[in-house]
Write a protein that holds these residues in place. Sequence first.
Motif, PDB file in Angstrom:
ATOM      1  N   HIS A   1       0.833  -1.197   0.000  1.00  0.00           N
ATOM      2  CA  HIS A   1       0.000   0.000   0.000  1.00  0.00           C
ATOM      3  C   HIS A   1       0.873   1.253   0.000  1.00  0.00           C
ATOM      4  CE1 HIS A   1      -3.649  -2.324   0.532  1.00  0.00           C
ATOM      5  NE2 HIS A   1      -2.932  -3.094   1.339  1.00  0.00           N
ATOM      6  N   PHE A   2       0.399   2.287  -0.671  1.00  0.00           N
ATOM      7  CA  PHE A   2       1.111   3.558  -0.685  1.00  0.00           C
ATOM      8  C   PHE A   2       0.128   4.681  -0.420  1.00  0.00           C
ATOM      9  CE2 PHE A   2       0.095   2.378  -5.055  1.00  0.00           C
ATOM     10  CZ  PHE A   2      -0.560   3.492  -5.544  1.00  0.00           C
ATOM     11  N   ASP A   3       0.651   5.770   0.118  1.00  0.00           N
ATOM     12  CA  ASP A   3      -0.163   6.931   0.463  1.00  0.00           C
ATOM     13  C   ASP A   3       0.767   8.136   0.419  1.00  0.00           C
ATOM     14  OD1 ASP A   3      -1.876   8.847   1.494  1.00  0.00           O
ATOM     15  OD2 ASP A   3      -2.605   7.559   3.110  1.00  0.00           O
ATOM     16  N   ARG A   4       0.616   8.958  -0.587  1.00  0.00           N
ATOM     17  CA  ARG A   4       1.506  10.100  -0.799  1.00  0.00           C
ATOM     18  C   ARG A   4       0.685  11.369  -0.804  1.00  0.00           C
ATOM     19  NH1 ARG A   4       7.076   9.859  -2.327  1.00  0.00           N
ATOM     20  NH2 ARG A   4       7.627  11.952  -2.909  1.00  0.00           N
ATOM     21  N   GLU A   5       1.135  12.393  -0.091  1.00  0.00           N
ATOM     22  CA  GLU A   5       0.427  13.667  -0.031  1.00  0.00           C
ATOM     23  C   GLU A   5       1.323  14.788  -0.521  1.00  0.00           C
ATOM     24  OE1 GLU A   5      -1.236  14.424   3.813  1.00  0.00           O
ATOM     25  OE2 GLU A   5      -2.140  12.430   3.939  1.00  0.00           O
ATOM     26  N   GLY A   6       0.699  15.834  -1.017  1.00  0.00           N
ATOM     27  CA  GLY A   6       1.436  17.002  -1.468  1.00  0.00           C
ATOM     28  C   GLY A   6       0.466  18.150  -1.685  1.00  0.00           C
ATOM     29  N   GLU A   7       0.983  19.223  -2.247  1.00  0.00           N
ATOM     30  CA  GLU A   7       0.104  20.341  -2.563  1.00  0.00           C
ATOM     31  C   GLU A   7       0.535  20.984  -3.861  1.00  0.00           C
ATOM     32  OE1 GLU A   7       1.587  24.283  -0.143  1.00  0.00           O
ATOM     33  OE2 GLU A   7       0.235  22.935   0.889  1.00  0.00           O
ATOM     34  N   PHE A   8      -0.406  21.658  -4.485  1.00  0.00           N
ATOM     35  CA  PHE A   8      -0.144  22.368  -5.732  1.00  0.00           C
ATOM     36  C   PHE A   8      -1.064  23.578  -5.782  1.00  0.00           C
ATOM     37  CE2 PHE A   8      -3.571  19.464  -6.611  1.00  0.00           C
ATOM     38  CZ  PHE A   8      -4.427  20.150  -7.467  1.00  0.00           C
ATOM     39  N   THR A   9      -0.735  24.509  -6.665  1.00  0.00           N
ATOM     40  CA  THR A   9      -1.570  25.687  -6.866  1.00  0.00           C
ATOM     41  C   THR A   9      -1.980  25.704  -8.325  1.00  0.00           C
ATOM     42  OG1 THR A   9      -0.316  26.867  -5.184  1.00  0.00           O
ATOM     43  CG2 THR A   9      -1.658  28.204  -6.658  1.00  0.00           C
ATOM     44  N   LEU A  10      -3.262  25.922  -8.563  1.00  0.00           N
ATOM     45  CA  LEU A  10      -3.739  26.029  -9.942  1.00  0.00           C
ATOM     46  C   LEU A  10      -3.213  27.319 -10.548  1.00  0.00           C
ATOM     47  CD1 LEU A  10      -7.463  24.927  -9.562  1.00  0.00           C
ATOM     48  CD2 LEU A  10      -5.596  23.623 -10.565  1.00  0.00           C
ATOM     49  N   PRO A  11      -2.837  27.288 -11.831  1.00  0.00           N
ATOM     50  CA  PRO A  11      -2.391  28.528 -12.456  1.00  0.00           C
ATOM     51  C   PRO A  11      -3.543  29.527 -12.497  1.00  0.00           C
ATOM     52  CG  PRO A  11      -2.497  26.740 -14.054  1.00  0.00           C
ATOM     53  CD  PRO A  11      -2.823  26.161 -12.723  1.00  0.00           C
ATOM     54  N   MET A  12      -3.227  30.766 -12.216  1.00  0.00           N
ATOM     55  CA  MET A  12      -4.246  31.824 -12.243  1.00  0.00           C
ATOM     56  C   MET A  12      -4.543  32.168 -13.692  1.00  0.00           C
ATOM     57  SD  MET A  12      -4.874  32.266  -9.091  1.00  0.00           S
ATOM     58  CE  MET A  12      -5.763  33.793  -8.997  1.00  0.00           C
ATOM     59  N   GLY A  13      -5.778  32.516 -13.974  1.00  0.00           N
ATOM     60  CA  GLY A  13      -6.149  32.939 -15.315  1.00  0.00           C
ATOM     61  C   GLY A  13      -5.494  34.251 -15.669  1.00  0.00           C
ATOM     62  N   THR A  14      -5.452  34.555 -16.940  1.00  0.00           N
ATOM     63  CA  THR A  14      -4.876  35.804 -17.404  1.00  0.00           C
ATOM     64  C   THR A  14      -5.789  36.948 -16.975  1.00  0.00           C
ATOM     65  OG1 THR A  14      -4.032  34.623 -19.309  1.00  0.00           O
ATOM     66  CG2 THR A  14      -4.033  37.025 -19.441  1.00  0.00           C
ATOM     67  N   PRO A  15      -5.236  37.998 -16.361  1.00  0.00           N
ATOM     68  CA  PRO A  15      -6.084  39.098 -15.937  1.00  0.00           C
ATOM     69  C   PRO A  15      -6.693  39.786 -17.160  1.00  0.00           C
ATOM     70  CG  PRO A  15      -3.754  39.587 -15.478  1.00  0.00           C
ATOM     71  CD  PRO A  15      -3.832  38.201 -16.031  1.00  0.00           C
TER      72      PRO A  15
END
Length: 157
Positions: free
Chosen positions: A140-154
Amino acid sequence: MSMLARLSLPVLLLLTTACQSFSGLEAPEVSLSSLRLESVGVFEHRWQAVLRARNPNDRAVTIKALDYEILVNGERLARGNNNEAITLPALDDVLITTSVSTSLLGTLQQLQRLQQNAGEPLNYQLKGSARVAGLAFPIHFDREGEFTLPMGTPPAQ
């Protein structure tokens, strides 16, 4: 409860540990490398999930099958599997490309919740199991992390 029933669980756990110890193998590490939307249908979305499997052993290891799920902020985004045998070279890693699908309704609900927290990091979790050649039980494996969605063009002013 009979004596046999009380001894069964400890003996089974001991045998499981012994099988993995006698094989001399460390569990391969599995992580999420990328997730890309492939197609959008009326009822479902198809995604390409690329997993990185790393072999910490000094000999090649064959993963016979993977079964996993991807959660974003604690909610299941997708479930996937791979039933093609993949050999991981000793002390190296391999990218495994799989396809997963999500329901349109579930994806829309998650996107709506994500918009409420736009720009904030998102937590993800990749968890599942790998069947490794030579081992009787899945790892069994269990991996956690985080990411940020790219912001749209203003918008242009």
